[in-house]
Design an enzyme around this catalytic site. Structure first.
Site, PDB file in Angstrom:
ATOM      1  N   LYS A 199       7.406   4.580  -6.541  1.00 13.06           N
ATOM      2  CA  LYS A 199       6.061   5.467  -6.469  1.00 13.06           C
ATOM      3  C   LYS A 199       5.922   6.269  -7.867  1.00 13.06           C
ATOM      4  CE  LYS A 199       4.024   4.253  -2.664  1.00 13.06           C
ATOM      5  NZ  LYS A 199       2.904   3.567  -2.489  1.00 13.06           N
ATOM      6  N   GLY A 247       0.258  12.723   2.323  1.00 18.43           N
ATOM      7  CA  GLY A 247       1.330  13.188   3.362  1.00 18.43           C
ATOM      8  C   GLY A 247       1.196  12.326   4.494  1.00 18.43           C
ATOM      9  N   PRO A 248       1.850  12.568   5.616  1.00 15.96           N
ATOM     10  CA  PRO A 248       1.971  11.962   6.632  1.00 15.96           C
ATOM     11  C   PRO A 248       0.570  11.580   7.587  1.00 15.96           C
ATOM     12  CG  PRO A 248       2.575  13.970   7.307  1.00 15.96           C
ATOM     13  CD  PRO A 248       2.297  14.086   5.732  1.00 15.96           C
ATOM     14  N   TYR A 278       6.438  12.640  -2.710  1.00 15.72           N
ATOM     15  CA  TYR A 278       7.719  12.753  -3.395  1.00 15.72           C
ATOM     16  C   TYR A 278       7.875  12.213  -4.554  1.00 15.72           C
ATOM     17  CZ  TYR A 278       8.411   8.473  -0.379  1.00 15.72           C
ATOM     18  OH  TYR A 278       8.316   7.386   0.303  1.00 15.72           O
ATOM     19  N   GLY A 309      -5.527  -5.047   4.739  1.00 17.73           N
ATOM     20  CA  GLY A 309      -5.325  -5.649   6.008  1.00 17.73           C
ATOM     21  C   GLY A 309      -5.085  -4.783   7.208  1.00 17.73           C
ATOM     22  N   ARG A 318      -0.047 -10.371   2.358  1.00 22.18           N
ATOM     23  CA  ARG A 318       0.706 -11.404   2.336  1.00 22.18           C
ATOM     24  C   ARG A 318       0.270 -12.494   3.581  1.00 22.18           C
ATOM     25  NH1 ARG A 318       6.361  -8.657   2.534  1.00 22.18           N
ATOM     26  NH2 ARG A 318       5.019  -7.057   3.564  1.00 22.18           N
TER      27      ARG A 318
HETATM   28  C1  HXC Z   1      18.404  -1.255   5.098  1.00 21.39           C
HETATM   29  C2  HXC Z   1      16.642  -3.084   4.664  1.00 21.39           C
HETATM   30  C3  HXC Z   1      15.672  -2.691   5.453  1.00 21.39           C
HETATM   31  C4  HXC Z   1      16.365  -1.319   6.386  1.00 21.39           C
HETATM   32  C5  HXC Z   1      15.176  -4.624   4.898  1.00 21.39           C
HETATM   33  N1  HXC Z   1      16.160  -4.364   4.240  1.00 21.39           N
HETATM   34  N2  HXC Z   1      14.754  -3.605   5.696  1.00 21.39           N
HETATM   35  N3  HXC Z   1      17.884  -2.361   4.435  1.00 21.39           N
HETATM   36  N4  HXC Z   1      17.232  -0.923   6.016  1.00 21.39           N
HETATM   37  N5  HXC Z   1      15.470  -1.062   7.260  1.00 21.39           N
HETATM   38  C6  HXC Z   1      16.665  -5.086   3.045  1.00 21.39           C
HETATM   39  C7  HXC Z   1      17.402  -6.408   3.771  1.00 21.39           C
HETATM   40  O1  HXC Z   1      18.407  -6.200   4.519  1.00 21.39           O
HETATM   41  C8  HXC Z   1      17.505  -7.412   2.705  1.00 21.39           C
HETATM   42  O2  HXC Z   1      18.650  -6.928   1.718  1.00 21.39           O
HETATM   43  C9  HXC Z   1      16.256  -6.612   1.641  1.00 21.39           C
HETATM   44  O3  HXC Z   1      16.079  -5.536   2.184  1.00 21.39           O
HETATM   45  C10 HXC Z   1      15.175  -7.862   1.770  1.00 21.39           C
HETATM   46  O4  HXC Z   1      14.858  -7.761   3.293  1.00 21.39           O
HETATM   47  P1  HXC Z   1      13.541  -8.566   3.827  1.00 21.39           P
HETATM   48  O5  HXC Z   1      13.271  -8.456   5.151  1.00 21.39           O
HETATM   49  O6  HXC Z   1      13.866 -10.090   3.250  1.00 21.39           O
HETATM   50  O7  HXC Z   1      12.289  -8.157   2.937  1.00 21.39           O
HETATM   51  P2  HXC Z   1      10.796  -8.773   2.874  1.00 21.39           P
HETATM   52  O8  HXC Z   1      10.497  -9.402   3.872  1.00 21.39           O
HETATM   53  O9  HXC Z   1      10.418  -8.708   1.254  1.00 21.39           O
HETATM   54  O10 HXC Z   1      10.278  -7.317   3.447  1.00 21.39           O
HETATM   55  C11 HXC Z   1       9.837  -5.994   2.621  1.00 21.39           C
HETATM   56  C12 HXC Z   1      10.025  -4.941   3.524  1.00 21.39           C
HETATM   57  C13 HXC Z   1       9.280  -4.817   4.953  1.00 21.39           C
HETATM   58  C14 HXC Z   1       9.650  -3.708   2.627  1.00 21.39           C
HETATM   59  C15 HXC Z   1      11.437  -4.761   3.893  1.00 21.39           C
HETATM   60  O11 HXC Z   1       9.578  -3.572   5.423  1.00 21.39           O
HETATM   61  C16 HXC Z   1       7.824  -4.957   4.323  1.00 21.39           C
HETATM   62  O12 HXC Z   1       7.329  -6.053   4.525  1.00 21.39           O
HETATM   63  N6  HXC Z   1       7.016  -3.548   4.360  1.00 21.39           N
HETATM   64  C17 HXC Z   1       5.591  -3.783   3.916  1.00 21.39           C
HETATM   65  C18 HXC Z   1       4.742  -2.698   4.827  1.00 21.39           C
HETATM   66  C19 HXC Z   1       5.191  -1.401   4.792  1.00 21.39           C
HETATM   67  O13 HXC Z   1       6.651  -1.237   4.638  1.00 21.39           O
HETATM   68  N7  HXC Z   1       4.754  -0.327   5.045  1.00 21.39           N
HETATM   69  C20 HXC Z   1       4.904   1.031   5.131  1.00 21.39           C
HETATM   70  C21 HXC Z   1       4.349   1.729   3.877  1.00 21.39           C
HETATM   71  S1  HXC Z   1       4.401   3.473   4.278  1.00 21.39           S
HETATM   72  P3  HXC Z   1      20.006  -8.118   1.950  1.00 21.39           P
HETATM   73  O14 HXC Z   1      20.840  -7.437   0.989  1.00 21.39           O
HETATM   74  O15 HXC Z   1      20.304  -8.082   3.347  1.00 21.39           O
HETATM   75  O16 HXC Z   1      19.384  -9.383   1.481  1.00 21.39           O
HETATM   76  C22 HXC Z   1       5.096   4.292   2.896  1.00 21.39           C
HETATM   77  C23 HXC Z   1       4.769   5.952   3.168  1.00 21.39           C
HETATM   78  C24 HXC Z   1       5.688   6.761   2.516  1.00 21.39           C
HETATM   79  O17 HXC Z   1       5.213   3.898   1.922  1.00 21.39           O
HETATM   80  C25 HXC Z   1       5.521   8.057   3.024  1.00 21.39           C
HETATM   81  C26 HXC Z   1       5.548   8.538   4.148  1.00 21.39           C
HETATM   82  C27 HXC Z   1       5.425   9.967   4.436  1.00 21.39           C
HETATM   83  P1  NAP Z   2       0.821  -0.571   6.034  1.00 21.97           P
HETATM   84  O1  NAP Z   2      -0.521  -0.730   6.870  1.00 21.97           O
HETATM   85  O2  NAP Z   2       2.056  -1.192   6.153  1.00 21.97           O
HETATM   86  O3  NAP Z   2       0.338  -0.909   4.268  1.00 21.97           O
HETATM   87  C1  NAP Z   2       0.788  -1.686   3.567  1.00 21.97           C
HETATM   88  C2  NAP Z   2      -0.140  -2.738   3.303  1.00 21.97           C
HETATM   89  O4  NAP Z   2       0.644  -3.550   2.105  1.00 21.97           O
HETATM   90  C3  NAP Z   2      -0.086  -4.057   4.238  1.00 21.97           C
HETATM   91  O5  NAP Z   2      -1.195  -4.373   4.494  1.00 21.97           O
HETATM   92  C4  NAP Z   2       0.851  -5.227   3.755  1.00 21.97           C
HETATM   93  O6  NAP Z   2       0.409  -6.323   4.083  1.00 21.97           O
HETATM   94  C5  NAP Z   2       0.538  -4.951   2.368  1.00 21.97           C
HETATM   95  N1  NAP Z   2       1.656  -5.597   1.317  1.00 21.97           N
HETATM   96  C6  NAP Z   2       2.956  -5.404   1.298  1.00 21.97           C
HETATM   97  N2  NAP Z   2       3.810  -5.958   0.590  1.00 21.97           N
HETATM   98  C7  NAP Z   2       2.901  -6.668   0.078  1.00 21.97           C
HETATM   99  C8  NAP Z   2       2.877  -7.703  -1.189  1.00 21.97           C
HETATM  100  N3  NAP Z   2       3.860  -8.076  -1.457  1.00 21.97           N
HETATM  101  N4  NAP Z   2       1.664  -8.347  -1.647  1.00 21.97           N
HETATM  102  C9  NAP Z   2       0.465  -7.883  -0.863  1.00 21.97           C
HETATM  103  N5  NAP Z   2       0.403  -7.022   0.051  1.00 21.97           N
HETATM  104  C10 NAP Z   2       1.565  -6.441   0.489  1.00 21.97           C
HETATM  105  O7  NAP Z   2       1.053   1.180   5.504  1.00 21.97           O
HETATM  106  P2  NAP Z   2       0.175   2.475   5.079  1.00 21.97           P
HETATM  107  O8  NAP Z   2       0.851   3.394   5.764  1.00 21.97           O
HETATM  108  O9  NAP Z   2      -1.560   2.007   5.308  1.00 21.97           O
HETATM  109  O10 NAP Z   2       0.340   2.570   3.799  1.00 21.97           O
HETATM  110  C11 NAP Z   2      -0.312   2.223   2.657  1.00 21.97           C
HETATM  111  C12 NAP Z   2      -0.345   3.083   1.577  1.00 21.97           C
HETATM  112  O11 NAP Z   2      -0.313   4.546   1.654  1.00 21.97           O
HETATM  113  C13 NAP Z   2       1.171   2.473   0.726  1.00 21.97           C
HETATM  114  O12 NAP Z   2       1.022   2.606  -0.639  1.00 21.97           O
HETATM  115  C14 NAP Z   2       1.974   3.582   1.188  1.00 21.97           C
HETATM  116  O13 NAP Z   2       3.327   3.921   0.370  1.00 21.97           O
HETATM  117  C15 NAP Z   2       0.969   4.968   1.244  1.00 21.97           C
HETATM  118  N6  NAP Z   2       1.506   6.067   2.038  1.00 21.97           N
HETATM  119  C16 NAP Z   2       1.248   6.008   3.467  1.00 21.97           C
HETATM  120  C17 NAP Z   2       1.768   7.222   3.877  1.00 21.97           C
HETATM  121  C18 NAP Z   2       1.608   7.302   5.377  1.00 21.97           C
HETATM  122  O14 NAP Z   2       2.207   8.325   6.126  1.00 21.97           O
HETATM  123  N7  NAP Z   2       1.405   6.240   6.042  1.00 21.97           N
HETATM  124  C19 NAP Z   2       2.102   8.494   3.358  1.00 21.97           C
HETATM  125  C20 NAP Z   2       2.396   8.147   1.993  1.00 21.97           C
HETATM  126  C21 NAP Z   2       1.919   7.118   1.231  1.00 21.97           C
HETATM  127  P3  NAP Z   2       1.098  -7.410   4.489  1.00 21.97           P
HETATM  128  O15 NAP Z   2       2.305  -7.391   5.072  1.00 21.97           O
HETATM  129  O16 NAP Z   2       0.363  -8.645   5.130  1.00 21.97           O
HETATM  130  O17 NAP Z   2       1.353  -7.997   3.298  1.00 21.97           O
END
Ligand code: HXC
Ligand code: NAP
Length: 281
Positions: free
Chosen positions: A161, A188-189, A146, A18, A41
């Protein structure tokens, strides 16, 4: 290299489809002839994304952390299409934190989505293909650069990962018996909203970061989507257990003298080298 029917006849599920890279991949797969389902979600986010992908896209809310929800998701796909033959494990969670500040719940929050969510979806996908005695099918896992080096400040993601890469490699051999292909992409980024709002704390860091990429720019989601389409298509049939990096060369910057490259313009580097050269009398 692609035709508009390169992925015709394929039924693909993109987790986290999404937003961000998942949405970009879903759009490309659809444009190349595949039927596409996306999950995440947030139902509103999925319903808004689906029409931007194209017609007959299935937007199915599912939390990949929850095994029962994943089973129900695959049941829906069986009813709608008789199952899927491609799974893109893209859903992820990540945030920046000093590791000494992590709580157990914070570690689980990322590992549950990335590692366990990928396991739930991969197992359900594989079991159903195997029980139907269908050969073929692809799993494509989106990891990070990484997975081997690890990384500061993203410990849960680095551990999760690395686990996903181990899953890719393990099943690439074990499920070859059933003709199932498993590969990974290490991006990468790519400045998506999901990644940048969580992982880029300051614009000054962003500038320095960009300078450390040999190609001098971030990736475009379409570039990653093209690589994903290639890995799902017959064009890559002999790639099994591969992990293809797409990062503008960023991972190679550890090479000791590479740091000269972004530091000075080339004429300045050459002048500095010449100054070190022994002079002939
Ligand atoms: C420290 C944190 C935190 C933060 C959450 N927590 N965010 N701790 N720093 N920034 C802690 C909370 O305090 C809590 O612990 C626990 O994590 C769960 O938090 P929730 O908010 O209840 O979690 P949840 O609603 O399940 O959300 C999951 C999430 C959130 C991962 C924390 O960010 C999310 O929904 N992300 C989905 C999308 C996403 O992250 N996209 C990026 C992908 S990019 P306690 O102990 O307080 O209960 C990627 C790129 C990699 O992967 C490479 C880049 C170059
Ligand atoms: P993003 O838009 O935040 O994508 C993450 C997606 O995962 C969201 O659509 C989120 O939707 C979904 N998601 C999270 N928790 C989920 C759950 N429990 N069940 C089902 N869906 C869930 O970030 P992105 O940058 O596009 O990342 C995509 C992929 O690329 C990831 O695997 C990330 O680790 C990888 N990656 C990204 C980068 C970068 O630079 N962007 C670099 C290296 C790797 P909901 O919140 O609606 O669930």
């Amino acid at each position: 290299m692609f035709q508009n029917n390169t992925l015709a006849g394929r039924h693909l599920l993109v987790t986290g489809g999404g937003s961000g890279l998942g949405l970009a991949m879903a759009k490309t797969f659809h444009a190349l002839g595949a039927r596409v389902a996306i999950c995440g979600r947030n139902a509103d986010k999925l319903n808004q994304a689906a029409p931007t992908i194209g017609e007959e896209v299935l937007a199915l809310p599912c939390d990949v952390r929850n095994h029962e929800e994943v089973v129900a998701l695959f049941d829906r796909l069986d009813e709608a299409w008789g199952g899927v033959d491609g799974l893109i494990n893209n859903a992820a969670g990540n945030f920046l934190s000093a590791s000494e500040d992590l709580s157990p719940n914070a570690f689980n929050a990322v590992v549950d989505i990335v590692l366990k969510g990928t396991f739930h979806c991969t197992l359900e996908f594989g079991k159903r293909l195997i029980s139907r005695q269908r050969t073929g099918g692809n799993v494509l896992n989106i990891v990070t650069t990484y997975t081997e080096t690890g990384s500061s400040f993203v410990l849960p993601s680095a551990c999760a990962k690395a686990g996903v890469l181990a899953m890719t490699n393990s099943l690439a051999v074990e499920w070859s018996t059933y003709g199932i292909k498993l590969n990974a992409i290490a991006p990468g980024p790519f400045p998506t909203e999901g990644a940048w709002t969580r992982l880029m704390p300051d614009p000054s860091i962003e500038e320095a970061y960009k300078r450390s990429i040999p190609l001098g720019r971030y990736g475009h989601p379409d570039e990653l989507a093209n690589l994903a389409a290639f890995l799902l298509s017959p064009l890559s049939d002999y790639i099994q257990g591969g992990c293809i990096t797409i990062d503008g060369g960023e991972r190679l910057m550890a090479g000791q003298f590479n740091r000269f490259v972004p530091l000075m313009p080339r004429p300045m580097i050459k002048a500095a080298f010449n100054a070190l050269k022994p002079k002939k009398d």
